[in-house]
Design an enzyme around this catalytic site. Structure first.
Site, PDB file in Angstrom:
ATOM      1  CD  GLN A 166      -2.752   1.313   2.402  1.00 20.53           C
ATOM      2  OE1 GLN A 166      -2.241   1.793   3.420  1.00 20.53           O
ATOM      3  NE2 GLN A 166      -4.021   0.923   2.357  1.00 20.53           N
ATOM      4  CE1 TYR A 180      -3.245   9.687   6.848  1.00 19.24           C
ATOM      5  CE2 TYR A 180      -4.356   7.687   6.132  1.00 19.24           C
ATOM      6  CZ  TYR A 180      -3.800   8.456   7.136  1.00 19.24           C
ATOM      7  OH  TYR A 180      -3.807   8.004   8.425  1.00 19.24           O
TER       8      TYR A 180
END
Length: 368
Positions: free
Chosen positions: A100, A183
């Site tokens: 990720q 994010y």
């Protein structure tokens, strides 16, 4: 006994890969070290190789002053060598693992050691600070700061390409962009955090451009069938979630953002899109009101993502996941904290021993 979870335990094709079951291990920040350790990370991941797919904990694509002091990275050769030991161990036990890729954007802090040493300001799409937050690694535990608008997003897009190349060298089977939880890619996507007036902001077509450009750069290394996307349409964490003109969390505003975005994702031939659903435990209170957007994002997006595997995330018990898969509401389930407590999660499902699954106790503090 495992017949109770027949669909959950059956294999599924994901591009040119075959997952041995539909249980996917979520990205779980463990705060152990910036460089994965052989004595910690290798056994941790390999013990969970019974899942159909492992998603690594979020790996920073660049040194950033994050709230988690010891997040791992994927931006230099030391990271490659360390992650290679992890991927080799997972593969030795018949598992698959994606990396990720993570950039936190405006939810970094200039007072953290890493951010100070970088000499760089906290970046964001626009000069809009997230509300809330607490940096325990900064004296006084301050909240978020106002970011400096990113002058040229292409510079960060290139970092996703570099991280993808390093992830491939480290032996990962694919990569995932962390487009959730407030994010950087999510900051570009949502209208309240992106007030730009250039080609990277304004309409949804312009706001989604950053995420799509990152995916295109990742696709220079991995085929789209080896790339996943994580989204959190219900927001909450890190002061996210689309709002109406009066500043109230709005399902209609969320649909106006995530509907077109997922239409674009559906055309790419991705490995999957994992969709986080609303869950009270993950919502935040800001100014005495819930910040998240309470709506059924999976139900709305499933018909749009008709050519892409949909993985449901957030608070699924095995019985519920089995039912949702049987009903065609999702193709697989992303399991987080239960896999911290139960590395043998899949084995317990096969044996019908779900009553033996150790569940979170009051006072346990882990995040996903």
């Amino acid at each position: 006994m495992g017949q109770k979870f027949q669909r959950l335990l059956e294999p599924i094709k994901m591009g040119d890969l075959v997952l041995k079951n539909r249980v996917v291990m979520a990205s779980l920040t463990r705060n152990r070290d910036n460089v994965p350790r052989e004595n910690l990370h290798v056994p941790y991941y390999s013990e969970r190789a019974g899942t159909g797919l492992i998603l690594s904990e979020a790996a920073l694509i660049y040194p950033q002053g994050v709230e988690w002091t010891f997040m791992p990275g994927i931006y230099n050769q030391e990271h490659v060598d360390a992650w290679k030991r992890v991927t080799d161990a997972v593969h030795a036990r018949g598992g698959l693992i994606f990396c990720q890729l993570h950039h936190v954007g405006r939810v970094a802090h200039p007072g953290t050691r890493v951010q100070r040493e970088s000499g760089q300001p906290v970046p964001g799409p626009s000069a809009i600070a997230a509300r809330g937050g607490k940096f325990r690694n900064v004296p006084g535990a301050p909240g978020y700061t106002t970011p400096t608008p990113i002058e040229d997003p292409q510079v960060i897009i290139e970092l996703y390409g570099r991280a993808s190349r390093l992830a491939k060298e480290a032996g990962f089977d694919g990569v995932e962009i962390h487009n959730a939880n407030g994010y950087l890619p999510m900051q570009f996507l949502e209208s309240h955090s992106n007030r730009r007036t250039d080609e990277w902001g304004g309409s949804i077509e312009k706001r989604m451009r950053f995420s799509l450009a990152c995916l295109a750069k990742m696709n220079e290394v991995f085929p789209y069938s080896r790339i996943g996307v994580k989204i959190a349409p219900c927001g909450g964490y890190n002061d996210m979630g689309e709002m109406d003109a009066d500043g109230n969390p709005s399902p209609e505003a969320a649909k106006a953002t995530y509907g077109p975005f997922c239409e674009a994702l559906n055309k790419l031939g991705l490995a999957y899109v994992q969709v986080m659903r609303w869950w009270a435990a993950y919502d935040l209170m800001i100014n005495g009101r819930p910040r998240g957007v309470e709506w059924d994002a999976i139900a709305f997006l499933r018909p749009i993502l008709k050519d892409t595997l949909v993985l449901g995330n957030t608070g699924f018990e095995p019985e519920e996941a089995e039912q949702w898969i049987r009903e065609g509401r999702m193709d697989g389930v992303v399991i987080g904290r239960p896999l911290l407590y139960n590395p043998d999660y899949v084995e317990k499902l096969k044996a019908g021993r779900t009553k033996e699954l150790y569940r979170e106790q009051p006072g346990d503090e882990f995040w996903w």
